[in-house]
Design an enzyme around this catalytic site. Sequence first.
Site, short mmCIF file in Angstrom:
data_model
loop_
_atom_site.label_atom_id
_atom_site.label_comp_id
_atom_site.label_asym_id
_atom_site.label_seq_id
_atom_site.Cartn_x
_atom_site.Cartn_y
_atom_site.Cartn_z
N GLY A 117 1.02 -1.30 -0.07
CA GLY A 117 -0.20 0.03 0.00
C GLY A 117 1.00 1.16 -0.15
O GLY A 117 1.96 1.22 -0.47
N LYS B 89 -1.61 -9.34 -0.77
CA LYS B 89 -2.70 -10.44 -1.45
C LYS B 89 -3.03 -10.23 -2.70
O LYS B 89 -3.66 -11.02 -3.34
CB LYS B 89 -3.94 -10.43 -0.48
CG LYS B 89 -4.55 -9.15 -0.32
CD LYS B 89 -5.72 -9.16 0.93
CE LYS B 89 -6.19 -7.83 0.93
NZ LYS B 89 -7.43 -7.56 1.69
N GLU C 5 -16.65 12.03 1.68
CA GLU C 5 -16.31 11.95 0.36
C GLU C 5 -17.05 10.90 -0.43
O GLU C 5 -17.48 11.22 -1.72
CB GLU C 5 -14.70 11.25 0.37
CG GLU C 5 -13.84 12.22 0.88
CD GLU C 5 -12.33 12.14 0.46
OE1 GLU C 5 -11.88 10.77 0.29
OE2 GLU C 5 -11.71 13.13 -0.18
N LYS D 71 -6.93 18.68 -4.44
CA LYS D 71 -6.98 17.33 -4.04
C LYS D 71 -6.52 16.46 -5.28
O LYS D 71 -5.75 15.45 -4.86
CB LYS D 71 -8.58 17.03 -3.95
CG LYS D 71 -8.72 15.46 -3.63
CD LYS D 71 -8.79 15.43 -2.29
CE LYS D 71 -9.06 13.81 -1.80
NZ LYS D 71 -9.03 13.69 -0.51
C1 LIG Z 1 -12.41 6.43 1.08
C2 LIG Z 1 -10.91 6.99 1.60
C3 LIG Z 1 -10.52 8.02 1.35
C4 LIG Z 1 -9.39 8.58 2.04
N1 LIG Z 1 -8.61 9.66 1.72
C5 LIG Z 1 -7.84 9.79 2.39
C6 LIG Z 1 -7.12 11.15 1.95
O1 LIG Z 1 -7.77 12.10 1.26
N2 LIG Z 1 -5.75 11.61 2.47
C7 LIG Z 1 -5.20 10.66 3.36
O2 LIG Z 1 -4.06 10.77 3.62
N3 LIG Z 1 -5.66 9.51 3.54
C8 LIG Z 1 -6.91 9.20 3.19
N4 LIG Z 1 -7.54 8.00 3.48
C9 LIG Z 1 -6.87 7.00 4.49
C10 LIG Z 1 -5.47 6.13 3.81
O3 LIG Z 1 -6.28 5.46 2.59
C11 LIG Z 1 -5.07 5.19 4.59
O4 LIG Z 1 -4.64 5.63 5.68
C12 LIG Z 1 -3.77 4.57 3.97
O5 LIG Z 1 -4.41 3.81 2.83
C13 LIG Z 1 -3.08 3.75 4.96
O6 LIG Z 1 -2.02 3.33 4.27
P1 LIG Z 1 -1.25 1.73 4.53
O7 LIG Z 1 0.17 1.84 3.86
O8 LIG Z 1 -0.86 1.67 5.98
O9 LIG Z 1 -2.18 0.79 3.87
P2 LIG Z 1 -2.78 0.62 2.51
O10 LIG Z 1 -2.53 1.59 1.66
O11 LIG Z 1 -4.20 0.39 2.98
O12 LIG Z 1 -2.15 -0.76 1.97
C14 LIG Z 1 -2.18 -1.97 2.76
C15 LIG Z 1 -1.80 -3.19 1.82
O13 LIG Z 1 -1.79 -4.35 2.59
C16 LIG Z 1 -2.53 -5.37 1.88
N5 LIG Z 1 -3.01 -6.33 2.52
C17 LIG Z 1 -4.01 -6.16 3.72
N6 LIG Z 1 -4.12 -7.28 4.33
C18 LIG Z 1 -3.29 -8.15 3.66
C19 LIG Z 1 -2.98 -9.64 4.07
N7 LIG Z 1 -3.51 -10.26 5.24
N8 LIG Z 1 -2.03 -10.10 3.35
C20 LIG Z 1 -1.37 -9.54 2.41
N9 LIG Z 1 -1.71 -8.42 1.86
C21 LIG Z 1 -2.51 -7.58 2.61
C22 LIG Z 1 -3.52 -4.52 1.02
O14 LIG Z 1 -3.70 -5.38 -0.31
C23 LIG Z 1 -2.88 -3.22 0.49
O15 LIG Z 1 -2.10 -3.57 -0.71
C24 LIG Z 1 -8.63 7.79 2.98
C25 LIG Z 1 -9.29 6.14 3.12
C26 LIG Z 1 -10.33 5.77 2.53
C27 LIG Z 1 -11.07 4.37 2.70
#
Ligand SMILES: Cc1cc2nc3c(=O)[nH]c(=O)nc-3n(C[C@H](O)[C@H](O)[C@H](O)COP(=O)(O)OP(=O)(O)OC[C@H]3O[C@@H](n4cnc5c(N)ncnc54)[C@H](O)[C@@H]3O)c2cc1C
Length: 397
Positions: free
Chosen positions: A12, A36, A167, A373
């Site tokens: 992510g 995944k 949103e 944005k």
């Molecule tokens: C609709 C929406 C709008 C948002 N808007 C904003 C915004 O405008 N600005 C902002 O800063 N934040 C925003 N956010 C929050 C932001 O999306 C999250 O905080 C961010 O995605 C977190 O990043 P991360 O790297 O922790 O995980 P993620 O980017 O969610 O990535 C997690 C990864 O882990 C993988 N994964 C998960 N579980 C498993 C598993 N068991 N095995 C293997 N792979 C797995 C997934 O496939 C994914 O690729 C928004 C969230 C949502 C839902």
Amino acid sequence: MEKKKIVILGAGYGGLRTLKKLQKLKPNADLIIIDKNNYHCETTSLHEVAAGTADADEICYSIDQVIDRKRTLFIQDTVVRVERESKRVILQDSEPVSYDYLLIGLGFEPEFFGIQGMDEYGLAISDIPSVKKIRHHIEDQFKKWGDDRRKERLIIVVGGAGFTSFEFLGELTNRVPHLIARHRVDRGLVRVICIEPTPNALPMFNRHLAEYGANKLIDRGVEFVIGRVSELDGERIFYKDGNETHTLQAGTFIWTGGVSGSSVVGRSGFEQHRGRVVVNTDLTVAGNSEILIIGDCSAVIDPETGRPYPTTAQIAMQQADCAAHNLYALIEGSPTKPFVFKFMGTVCSLGRDDAVGEIMGRNLKGRPASIMKKVIENRSLVKIGGVETMIKKGRFS
Ligand SMILES: Cc1cc2nc3c(=O)[nH]c(=O)nc-3n(C[C@H](O)[C@H](O)[C@H](O)COP(=O)(O)OP(=O)(O)OC[C@H]3O[C@@H](n4cnc5c(N)ncnc54)[C@H](O)[C@@H]3O)c2cc1C
């Protein structure tokens, strides 16, 4: 020196950005990334796919586009848990993967707070399958209305009035007129209702911006109801306002009222609260200096408030830069550095050409906020996927 193995869980915002940085830093280590899916999802745009204003492939790109095959192995599999004593990652289908250093960036899962019926009947915006399900469910309700004329099919209820809710509601109000036209529905029959326990919608913004956002949605027909959702039974939503319980009949219920970090964190025995681990200042875990946790699975305490910073893509990407530096330092045997969060502002989209936000202490509304944005989204795309990915996606506006 013996070559070490760095394993990254999750591709992510946090995980893939860490990999990209490490590939540049070239530590004396083999790099493995596990996800995944074989694609990276721009999670911050998931609400558009849920509402049906964007297709899934517009917000995803192949993880391969970021991988340097000479240095990195990608494994597509689901992580089940981490075994810290044996330093292994247990996967659903493949053999366990051992590590010397581990980065956990597995993101979030919806948090239903034990509300009855939510697992069975609630929909949530969490990943590509979940948002496709929401889109198809809403379309299906409009189609079925054509057969049985049950008016609750045209009622869409959203639980929560925070960032994700606004949103999604913004996009949904752009989408509803198309659904009305396609299914020849009387406009007055469609209701979009947002339920929130307190009158404070969009709490991350000042009252002026929050009111601007709420008024825009009200102008487009969204009804706001005060209440705490207590149960779903497939046809009705029960909610409490004070001691009184009310019900709403609706064909669709979408929950945006909370998320927790990945359940892998709890299954792996880390000390955590709602899937989030309070990490050391250098993002390592207490008692496990070989494990770093970033993004929505981590909690970094804001020294000003004493509370964790909200989980965002913004903080996940900044943590990734620090994590890559620290993983390199750990391999080299040099000191790690503390993570310092620099808040760059935040913008909440309200559908096509409209948004509210705060950038460097300045309030933004309407089209300027909406342009900002898009700039932020494209910046993230370039920082992780690179300029070529942005060009391939045709994202210039
Ligand atoms: C609709 C929406 C709008 C948002 N808007 C904003 C915004 O405008 N600005 C902002 O800063 N934040 C925003 N956010 C929050 C932001 O999306 C999250 O905080 C961010 O995605 C977190 O990043 P991360 O790297 O922790 O995980 P993620 O980017 O969610 O990535 C997690 C990864 O882990 C993988 N994964 C998960 N579980 C498993 C598993 N068991 N095995 C293997 N792979 C797995 C997934 O496939 C994914 O690729 C928004 C969230 C949502 C839902």
